[in-house]
Each structure stands twice: as C-alpha cells, then as structure tokens.
Design a protein around this motif. Structure first.
Motif, PDB file in Angstrom:
ATOM      1  N   GLN A  77      53.167  33.421  63.782  1.00 24.87           N
ATOM      2  CA  GLN A  77      53.449  34.734  62.916  1.00 24.87           C
ATOM      3  C   GLN A  77      53.174  35.981  63.770  1.00 24.87           C
ATOM      4  OE1 GLN A  77      54.822  34.968  59.887  1.00 24.87           O
ATOM      5  NE2 GLN A  77      54.679  33.194  58.903  1.00 24.87           N
ATOM      6  N   ALA A  78      53.544  36.999  63.294  1.00 22.51           N
ATOM      7  CA  ALA A  78      53.111  38.407  63.923  1.00 22.51           C
ATOM      8  C   ALA A  78      51.797  38.656  63.475  1.00 22.51           C
ATOM      9  CB  ALA A  78      53.972  39.281  63.306  1.00 22.51           C
ATOM     10  N   ALA A  79      51.152  39.705  64.114  1.00 19.51           N
ATOM     11  CA  ALA A  79      49.727  39.561  64.160  1.00 19.51           C
ATOM     12  C   ALA A  79      49.095  39.553  62.704  1.00 19.51           C
ATOM     13  CB  ALA A  79      49.141  41.013  64.622  1.00 19.51           C
ATOM     14  N   GLU A  80      49.630  40.214  61.852  1.00 15.20           N
ATOM     15  CA  GLU A  80      49.057  40.046  60.322  1.00 15.20           C
ATOM     16  C   GLU A  80      48.706  38.774  59.714  1.00 15.20           C
ATOM     17  OE1 GLU A  80      49.671  41.707  55.751  1.00 15.20           O
ATOM     18  OE2 GLU A  80      51.241  42.016  57.381  1.00 15.20           O
ATOM     19  N   TRP A  81      49.780  37.939  59.905  1.00 17.53           N
ATOM     20  CA  TRP A  81      49.357  36.661  59.426  1.00 17.53           C
ATOM     21  C   TRP A  81      48.717  35.478  60.172  1.00 17.53           C
ATOM     22  CZ3 TRP A  81      48.983  36.754  54.529  1.00 17.53           C
ATOM     23  CH2 TRP A  81      49.948  37.490  53.651  1.00 17.53           C
ATOM     24  N   PHE A  82      48.967  35.802  61.549  1.00 15.68           N
ATOM     25  CA  PHE A  82      48.493  35.044  62.367  1.00 15.68           C
ATOM     26  C   PHE A  82      46.831  35.080  62.330  1.00 15.68           C
ATOM     27  CE2 PHE A  82      45.968  34.446  66.668  1.00 15.68           C
ATOM     28  CZ  PHE A  82      46.660  33.471  67.352  1.00 15.68           C
ATOM     29  N   ALA A  83      46.390  36.375  62.246  1.00 13.85           N
ATOM     30  CA  ALA A  83      44.937  36.840  62.140  1.00 13.85           C
ATOM     31  C   ALA A  83      44.444  36.312  60.880  1.00 13.85           C
ATOM     32  CB  ALA A  83      44.913  38.169  62.181  1.00 13.85           C
ATOM     33  N   TYR A  84      45.305  36.341  59.813  1.00 13.05           N
ATOM     34  CA  TYR A  84      44.572  36.006  58.423  1.00 13.05           C
ATOM     35  C   TYR A  84      44.441  34.654  58.235  1.00 13.05           C
ATOM     36  CZ  TYR A  84      44.275  35.786  53.396  1.00 13.05           C
ATOM     37  OH  TYR A  84      44.008  35.393  52.054  1.00 13.05           O
ATOM     38  N   GLY A  85      45.428  33.715  58.953  1.00  6.20           N
ATOM     39  CA  GLY A  85      45.302  32.395  59.021  1.00  6.20           C
ATOM     40  C   GLY A  85      44.004  31.922  59.646  1.00  6.20           C
ATOM     41  N   ALA A  86      43.814  32.466  60.682  1.00  2.00           N
ATOM     42  CA  ALA A  86      42.857  31.915  61.726  1.00  2.00           C
ATOM     43  C   ALA A  86      41.442  32.334  61.137  1.00  2.00           C
ATOM     44  CB  ALA A  86      43.157  32.709  63.159  1.00  2.00           C
ATOM     45  N   VAL A  87      41.169  33.751  60.629  1.00  3.31           N
ATOM     46  CA  VAL A  87      40.169  34.107  60.083  1.00  3.31           C
ATOM     47  C   VAL A  87      39.892  33.412  58.768  1.00  3.31           C
ATOM     48  CG1 VAL A  87      38.853  36.072  58.864  1.00  3.31           C
ATOM     49  CG2 VAL A  87      40.144  36.251  61.220  1.00  3.31           C
ATOM     50  N   SER A  88      40.847  33.071  57.922  1.00  2.00           N
ATOM     51  CA  SER A  88      40.504  32.224  56.643  1.00  2.00           C
ATOM     52  C   SER A  88      39.953  30.812  56.877  1.00  2.00           C
ATOM     53  CB  SER A  88      41.608  32.422  55.898  1.00  2.00           C
ATOM     54  OG  SER A  88      42.685  31.485  56.263  1.00  2.00           O
ATOM     55  N   LEU A  89      40.429  30.319  58.172  1.00  2.00           N
ATOM     56  CA  LEU A  89      39.951  28.909  58.612  1.00  2.00           C
ATOM     57  C   LEU A  89      38.370  29.046  58.897  1.00  2.00           C
ATOM     58  CD1 LEU A  89      42.705  27.139  60.659  1.00  2.00           C
ATOM     59  CD2 LEU A  89      41.746  26.539  58.290  1.00  2.00           C
ATOM     60  N   LEU A  90      37.944  30.069  59.736  1.00  2.00           N
ATOM     61  CA  LEU A  90      36.613  30.357  60.027  1.00  2.00           C
ATOM     62  C   LEU A  90      35.948  30.580  58.692  1.00  2.00           C
ATOM     63  CD1 LEU A  90      37.099  32.389  63.179  1.00  2.00           C
ATOM     64  CD2 LEU A  90      36.449  29.985  63.158  1.00  2.00           C
TER      65      LEU A  90
END
Length: 415
Positions: A77-90
């Motif tokens: 994904q673009a930055a918004e959802w790439f970041a959201y997915g990764a941070v939500s995993l952490l």
C-alpha cells in the motif's frame, strides 16, 4: 525486557539497515528488536528480490530477535495503510515499548506536530488535498503540498518547512499518525538517514549504499566483489546460497508473462474491478499494450508506455500487482483495512526471540501464528499471503507443490 519495533523490507539487508538496527537499540535502550517485515511483495508494488525466508534470515543474522510478517494487503500500500498495518501489528503484539524509524531530517518534534494536526483528518486539509489532486498531481505530491498549505494556514510555520516529499519523512509521519489513531503507548524515536538517499542509484560511499543501488549490482550477473563492502557478510553468504540453489533474484520481468496473459484476457470493465484501478487506469493500460511496437517489450516497456504525471511508476506497479495477485476492490476497501489485522504471523526468531515470543503469546491481542496450515480459512488476509507466496514461487522454474505452498509446509526460521 525493553523491546523496540522496527518496520522493514530488507530488499536486501545492507549496512545502512545494520546501522539503523544498532542505533534503534542504542537510542531506545532496548534489549530486544521486533521487526515487522513485508513478505514477497513490497510497498512500491514490486516483488522482493529474494524470498521472505531468505530475508528473514538476513534480519536475524543482522541482529533482529523476532521477525513478523506485514500482510501483503498492507505491505503493498501507499504510506498511510502501509504504516497503519505495521504499527497496528506492533501495538497488537503487547510487548513493544518503542518504535524507531529512519528519516531524512532525524527530527521528531516537527513530525509529531504535523501528526497532532492531522490525526483527526480535519475537513480543511481534506479540501486542500482534493484541490491538489484535481490539478493532476500524483497522490504523494498532492498530499505533501496539501499538508504544507494546511500547516501554513493554521500558523504551524516551522512544521511546514519539513520536506514531506522525501519518502522516509513521509513514512515517519504516517507511523506517528498510526500511533495517534490507535491511541498507542508505544514511544516513537527517529534517527537520521545517512550517506545514501532512498532511491539513490549510484554508490558514493565505501560502506553505505541505498537498496536501489545494491539491487542494481545484483541484477543480472551479480557483481559480488562490488556488493561485498556494502552488506554484512551474512547477507552476502545468503545471496550466494540462493544463487547456488537456482533461485536467482526476481524482478517484475520474472512475472511479466503471467501478467501479460491476465491483461490480454480481460476487458477494461473486468480490469476496473481490481484494486488501484481508478480514474480510467484500466483503459490507459490496455491502450499502452496496443501501442507497444513489435513484440511485447517486457514490463519496463509497458511502464514506459503507460506512465504519465498522474500515473506514476509506483501507482502503475501497485495496480498491476493487484491484477497479478487477484486483489479486487471490496477486499481492500478502506473500511476493511481500517479494521486492522486479526493475527500475527511469525517468520523467524533467535533464542532471545523465542523468549519474547513466549511473552507475546500471553500478551498479544490477536492470535500469534507459527503455522499457516493450522489457521487455514480463519483469517482473510492470511489467505492472501499464502496465495501471494505461491505466485512468487511460481517464478522459479524448479518450484514444485511443496515450494509453491511453502507457507503451509515451512516452520519459522530459527537461529
């Protein structure tokens, strides 16, 4: 055990990544590192040069303790959802205390100020973003310009000077936005990116080069002598191991025959159902195919024929990847992505990571999976990962059923 999370692709793991990893431990005082790593396909809509098991081992030998997979639904994904997915995993892991990311400025305060202003997605900002997009700008350019205009309008002049058109700054902002939206207690840190820009194609330092430059040295006849000073010895060893095993580095050209078949066998209306196909892109792609001179000139020829100011290389790659992987719009709709990830997939761990994994299984808010086979049919995005891994493996001539469905057969990498 204080634990720092990092968000990575490692395509491949190089000395700049090693520096980031070591500095992440140092600035956060962490005892352990959890890496959220993209699987077979990456954020710019392209295949990883080496498979996720090889890159997991690179990460573990480089100093990570536990590697978990960012599902392909978010990884591409673009930055918004790439970041959201990764941070939500952490956040869901229940064991991560800090997040450390690289940025071009190495300055957290301005990024945090911008995140505080944008976390609620104020209507004036959304209006500015629509205005910028209406002028024909690509989404990243439009987003950066709209942020700057909004910050100036509300008097945040110092924050407005931060260059958000630089990729690591942009990703860093979206990591902070994700932390805000998740009401996370994870503490953010940033370190400055040194010596090589994100997409720098040339090697200008004896030890540090961008992944882009290193991939250029690997593609075709791998130039091991020039690669060796730029990557840890363990990475060089793993690259050689893959090459000797008949697993050459993959690029989009490795998948072009399958992609061409899919494009030619579908109408514009059918192509329009795939994710990222909007604003008439399906028609643009079919027009580009019909305008190619002579025999089809490969993936790069298709991109050159289709690219415009609005349809950037990254936009085109993401849309074509959705076709290759069969990703249709309803499954990746905004409301679906906002629901987050309902599992944590473990790719590998060290002895210290095993201890961390035991803690995670007790503290995590979602199931922690070491086997995709045991969870078959239970998690919608896990099924996409298994299929993506099979498509990736199909690019190797020697792949049989066990390799195609290695997600079902192979345990996590253990060091």
């Amino acid at each position: 055990m204080r634990t720092v999370g990092i968000i990575v692709e490692y395509n491949p793991f190089h000395n700049g990544h090693l520096h980031h990893l070591q500095q992440s431990r140092a600035v956060t005082g962490a005892d352990a590192v959890v890496a959220v790593m993209s699987g077979c396909f990456l954020q710019r809509g392209e295949p990883a040069m080496f498979g996720k098991r090889t890159r997991t081992e690179m990460a573990l030998r480089g100093g990570c303790d536990l590697v978990i997979e960012l599902p392909v639904a978010y990884a591409t994904q673009a930055a918004e959802w790439f970041a959201y997915g990764a941070v939500s995993l952490l956040e869901a892991s229940g064991v991560v205390d800090a997040l450390c990311f690289g940025s071009e400025e190495g300055e957290l305060s301005a990024l945090r100020a911008i995140a505080a202003c944008l976390s609620s997605e104020p209507e004036p900002f959304k209006l500015l973003l629509r205005e910028e997009l209406a002028q024909g700008s690509s989404y990243p350019s439009a987003y950066s310009a709209a942020v700057k205009r909004h910050l100036i309008a509300i008097g945040e002049l110092q924050a407005a000077r931060l260059p958000l058109d630089r990729p690591n700054n942009t990703l860093g902002l979206h990591y902070l936005l994700a932390l805000e939206r998740l009401s996370s207690s994870i503490e953010p840190f940033t370190i400055i990116r040194e010596k090589a820009d994100y997409n720098q194609k040339s090697v200008t330092d004896q030890r540090i080069a961008s992944a882009t430059a290193i991939r250029a040295l690997i593609t075709g006849e791998a130039d091991m002598e020039r690669i060796a000073p730029l990557v840890p010895g363990s990475t060089l060893q793993l690259i050689r191991r893959d090459l000797e095993a008949g697993r050459p580095p993959l690029t989009w050209e490795s998948f072009y025959p399958q992609l061409l078949h899919l494009l030619l066998s579908r109408s514009a209306e059918e192509l329009g159902d795939y994710y990222e196909m909007n604003e008439g892109l399906e028609h643009r792609l079919l027009q580009a195919l019909s305008s190619l001179p002579g025999p089809p000139r490969g993936f790069e020829g298709l991109l050159a024929a289709a690219k415009t100011r609005r349809y950037t290389r990254t936009k085109l790659q993401r849309a074509l990847l959705a076709v290759l992987l069969g990703h249709r719009k309803p499954l990746l709709a905004r409301e679906q992505l906002a629901g987050g990830i309902d599992y944590i997939r473990v790719l590998g761990f060290t002895d210290k990571g095993r201890e961390l994994l035991r803690r995670m299984k007790r503290a995590a808010r979602v199931p922690v999976l070491q086997s995709a086979a045991r969870s078959q049919g239970q998690h919608r995005y896990l099924e996409l990962d298994v299929r993506a891994a099979a498509v990736y493996e199909a690019a190797f001539a020697s792949s049989g059923p066990r390799q195609l469905y290695s997600d079902y057969y192979e345990p996590p990498v253990m060091l």
